[in-house]
Write an enzyme that holds these catalytic residues in place. Sequence first.
Site, mmCIF file in Angstrom:
data_model
loop_
_atom_site.group_PDB
_atom_site.id
_atom_site.type_symbol
_atom_site.label_atom_id
_atom_site.label_comp_id
_atom_site.label_asym_id
_atom_site.label_seq_id
_atom_site.Cartn_x
_atom_site.Cartn_y
_atom_site.Cartn_z
ATOM 1 C CB THR A 112 -12.771 -9.057 25.328
ATOM 2 O OG1 THR A 112 -12.100 -8.887 24.079
ATOM 3 C CG2 THR A 112 -12.798 -10.522 25.697
ATOM 4 C CB VAL A 113 -14.001 -7.449 29.948
ATOM 5 C CG1 VAL A 113 -14.575 -7.563 31.351
ATOM 6 C CG2 VAL A 113 -12.625 -8.107 29.884
ATOM 7 C CD GLU B 129 -12.452 -12.224 42.552
ATOM 8 O OE1 GLU B 129 -12.776 -12.156 43.731
ATOM 9 O OE2 GLU B 129 -11.406 -12.799 42.165
ATOM 10 N N GLY C 298 -9.277 -12.933 22.269
ATOM 11 C CA GLY C 298 -9.686 -11.936 23.274
ATOM 12 C C GLY C 298 -8.896 -12.031 24.568
ATOM 13 C CD GLU D 142 -4.460 -6.361 29.138
ATOM 14 O OE1 GLU D 142 -4.928 -5.241 29.360
ATOM 15 O OE2 GLU D 142 -5.023 -7.409 29.503
ATOM 16 C CG ASP E 299 -1.850 -8.353 32.267
ATOM 17 O OD1 ASP E 299 -2.805 -7.575 32.246
ATOM 18 O OD2 ASP E 299 -1.963 -9.562 32.590
ATOM 19 C CE LYS F 167 -3.926 -10.194 34.903
ATOM 20 N NZ LYS F 167 -3.730 -11.023 33.720
ATOM 21 N N GLY G 185 -10.179 -13.964 28.858
ATOM 22 C CA GLY G 185 -11.262 -14.262 27.912
ATOM 23 C C GLY G 185 -12.598 -13.740 28.406
HETATM 24 N N1 LIG Z 1 -9.579 -9.576 27.834
HETATM 25 C C1 LIG Z 1 -9.415 -10.227 28.968
HETATM 26 O O1 LIG Z 1 -9.359 -11.472 29.005
HETATM 27 C C2 LIG Z 1 -9.301 -9.474 30.251
HETATM 28 C C3 LIG Z 1 -9.191 -8.107 30.292
HETATM 29 N N2 LIG Z 1 -9.092 -7.466 31.493
HETATM 30 C C4 LIG Z 1 -9.018 -5.999 31.545
HETATM 31 O O2 LIG Z 1 -10.273 -5.454 31.132
HETATM 32 C C5 LIG Z 1 -10.079 -4.199 30.484
HETATM 33 C C6 LIG Z 1 -10.715 -4.264 29.092
HETATM 34 O O3 LIG Z 1 -10.183 -5.331 28.387
HETATM 35 P P1 LIG Z 1 -10.890 -5.854 27.038
HETATM 36 O O4 LIG Z 1 -12.341 -5.926 27.192
HETATM 37 O O5 LIG Z 1 -10.110 -7.051 26.659
HETATM 38 O O6 LIG Z 1 -10.503 -4.639 26.057
HETATM 39 P P2 LIG Z 1 -11.075 -4.334 24.602
HETATM 40 O O7 LIG Z 1 -9.968 -3.630 23.889
HETATM 41 O O8 LIG Z 1 -11.697 -5.522 24.010
HETATM 42 O O9 LIG Z 1 -12.258 -3.279 24.906
HETATM 43 C C7 LIG Z 1 -12.009 -1.993 25.385
HETATM 44 C C8 LIG Z 1 -13.302 -1.209 25.298
HETATM 45 O O10 LIG Z 1 -13.135 0.033 25.960
HETATM 46 C C9 LIG Z 1 -13.431 1.095 25.064
HETATM 47 N N3 LIG Z 1 -12.539 2.208 25.346
HETATM 48 C C10 LIG Z 1 -11.194 2.180 25.397
HETATM 49 N N4 LIG Z 1 -10.721 3.423 25.694
HETATM 50 C C11 LIG Z 1 -11.814 4.216 25.839
HETATM 51 C C12 LIG Z 1 -11.996 5.585 26.136
HETATM 52 N N5 LIG Z 1 -10.955 6.409 26.347
HETATM 53 N N6 LIG Z 1 -13.246 6.073 26.191
HETATM 54 C C13 LIG Z 1 -14.300 5.261 25.981
HETATM 55 N N7 LIG Z 1 -14.204 3.953 25.693
HETATM 56 C C14 LIG Z 1 -12.965 3.444 25.624
HETATM 57 C C15 LIG Z 1 -13.202 0.533 23.677
HETATM 58 O O11 LIG Z 1 -13.946 1.287 22.742
HETATM 59 P P3 LIG Z 1 -13.504 1.406 21.202
HETATM 60 O O12 LIG Z 1 -13.754 0.048 20.597
HETATM 61 O O13 LIG Z 1 -14.427 2.433 20.645
HETATM 62 O O14 LIG Z 1 -12.068 1.795 21.192
HETATM 63 C C16 LIG Z 1 -13.726 -0.899 23.868
HETATM 64 O O15 LIG Z 1 -15.130 -0.893 23.792
HETATM 65 C C17 LIG Z 1 -8.572 -3.976 30.477
HETATM 66 O O16 LIG Z 1 -8.238 -3.207 31.608
HETATM 67 C C18 LIG Z 1 -8.000 -5.397 30.621
HETATM 68 O O17 LIG Z 1 -6.727 -5.398 31.213
HETATM 69 C C19 LIG Z 1 -9.098 -8.135 32.683
HETATM 70 C C20 LIG Z 1 -9.202 -9.496 32.701
HETATM 71 C C21 LIG Z 1 -9.273 -10.278 31.486
HETATM 72 N N1 LIG Z 2 -4.239 -9.887 28.851
HETATM 73 C C1 LIG Z 2 -4.587 -10.533 30.071
HETATM 74 C C2 LIG Z 2 -6.057 -10.570 30.213
HETATM 75 C C3 LIG Z 2 -6.488 -10.984 31.562
HETATM 76 O O1 LIG Z 2 -6.138 -10.396 32.567
HETATM 77 C C4 LIG Z 2 -4.052 -11.943 30.069
HETATM 78 O O2 LIG Z 2 -3.669 -12.422 29.005
HETATM 79 O O3 LIG Z 2 -3.984 -12.538 31.150
#
Ligand SMILES: NC(=O)C1=CN([C@@H]2O[C@H](COP(=O)(O)OP(=O)(O)OC[C@H]3O[C@@H](n4cnc5c(N)ncnc54)[C@H](OP(=O)(O)O)[C@@H]3O)[C@@H](O)[C@H]2O)C=CC1
Ligand SMILES: N[C@@H](CC=O)C(=O)O
Length: 423
Positions: A11-12, A125, A183, A186, A197, A201, A298
């Site tokens: 997602t991010v 951030e 999205g 977690e 979570d 924060k 998101g």
């Molecule tokens: N979603 C949100 O709104 C927010 C998320 N965050 C934080 O951002 C981070 C990512 O979140 P998000 O994007 O939602 O997560 P997703 O699950 O959507 O994406 C995670 C990504 O990381 C990859 N990945 C996970 N583990 C490994 C690994 N060991 N080696 C290589 N690649 C890896 C996954 O690959 P694969 O698909 O192959 O498993 C995938 O591409 C988290 O720490 C979350 O807390 C922070 C703020 C908001």
């Molecule tokens: N899973 C978290 C993603 C952003 O930090 C949330 O729902 O707030």
Amino acid sequence: MIKIGFLGFGTVNSGVYEGVTETLDYLESVIGEELCITKILIRNKRRYVNEANFELMTDRPEDFFSNEFDIVFEAMGGEQPALDYITLLLMKKIPVITANKELVAKHGPLLENLASKYNSFIGYEATVAGGIPIVNTLNSQLQWSAVEKVSGILNGTTNYIITKLADGKRSFENVLKEAQQLGFAEADPTADIEGFDALYKLQILCKLCFGAWVSDEQFQRKGMSHLKSWHFKAGEALGLKLKYIAEAYYDGREVQGTISPCFIDKNHPLSAIENENNGVHIKTDWLGDFVTAGPGAGKRPTATSMIEDYLHQLLKKNNQTNRKKRVKAYLPDSQQFVLFYEKSKENEINQKIIDSTYDVEEVLQIDDTEKIAMIIKAREKCLPIFDEIEYVDIFPIQRGSNDNNDHGVELTKGGQNTIKVYN
Ligand SMILES: NC(=O)C1=CN([C@@H]2O[C@H](COP(=O)(O)OP(=O)(O)OC[C@H]3O[C@@H](n4cnc5c(N)ncnc54)[C@H](OP(=O)(O)O)[C@@H]3O)[C@@H](O)[C@H]2O)C=CC1
Ligand SMILES: N[C@@H](CC=O)C(=O)O
């Protein structure tokens, strides 16, 4: 040329990728160099075969780390292997921007020390409150102000669930599934609904507000997965709103905090924060109460935080304070106004409306006066035809939502005056 790496592409980071590619010209002009996305590390390459940038992807860490980078965006989540990867990057003087709040809450001191020791930076951030610019704000402002208490709605998934559960029509499981699809949640949503979570924060906020990293033992955490519709009904009957609140304060000896479902009254600054939005409320000695709110989870909001963070850290490091601003024209869909006039001017006003491209939405006679209030709405961008008329007082309307209050009356063009006056 600035070479960019991505750790994770969910997602991010897919949002960061799109944000960087869509605004490439701007970023290059501000940074003063070409940008090139060099490599993306994911876990399972087969899941990404349909991605346009598939050739940049690898699921072999050694392949990723064989590249050179000038900046790496980390959004994989979890403690390991993210910690080892970021440590390695910082030791090679490669700056990192991360959204990984678990990692920063648990290893913040180490990561900040490494960044400083190797003359690099780690930006986080995006770890707190998604798109709300709170981390760098607290880091660069509110240094002199003494924070008495910090509280907030810090998790988008649980606020989304609470908002949707409040009307009693949907089940917890159903709304959680929707938050996952959007999205917000977690990878393992236990982190959201059991408060881990929000705890991470809050720990990061405590460092920024009270000046030191605080161990998780200083916090009491209660999940929200047990909430039922009757909890909300009880709140309503008591004139209170149920929210999932994280809060902390310094008691003169140590920092203490809680994460828990909480009833707040309707005047509370966090009471209007709904859906995936987050809010942070900071009480300081001289400033008083400071409240900030916005999208807390998101793709686009979090990607915004990551890209802003990169620019912020980079330009700060380069002592570059005066940067060009990216701007975009704002085109309002429709404009509404309230007109006030004497009842005796009704015919003139009605004729002007008929001759214009405004529609009448509502007309009201103000009790015990000869004053009329009329809501009009511009069908297209119109000339401000009432501005110059001395017997009309005109006020623009700003609404907090898309609710256009569609219960108005019609005024037929050129026909009989069909305006109704309500008492
Ligand atoms: N979603 C949100 O709104 C927010 C998320 N965050 C934080 O951002 C981070 C990512 O979140 P998000 O994007 O939602 O997560 P997703 O699950 O959507 O994406 C995670 C990504 O990381 C990859 N990945 C996970 N583990 C490994 C690994 N060991 N080696 C290589 N690649 C890896 C996954 O690959 P694969 O698909 O192959 O498993 C995938 O591409 C988290 O720490 C979350 O807390 C922070 C703020 C908001
Ligand atoms: N899973 C978290 C993603 C952003 O930090 C949330 O729902 O707030």
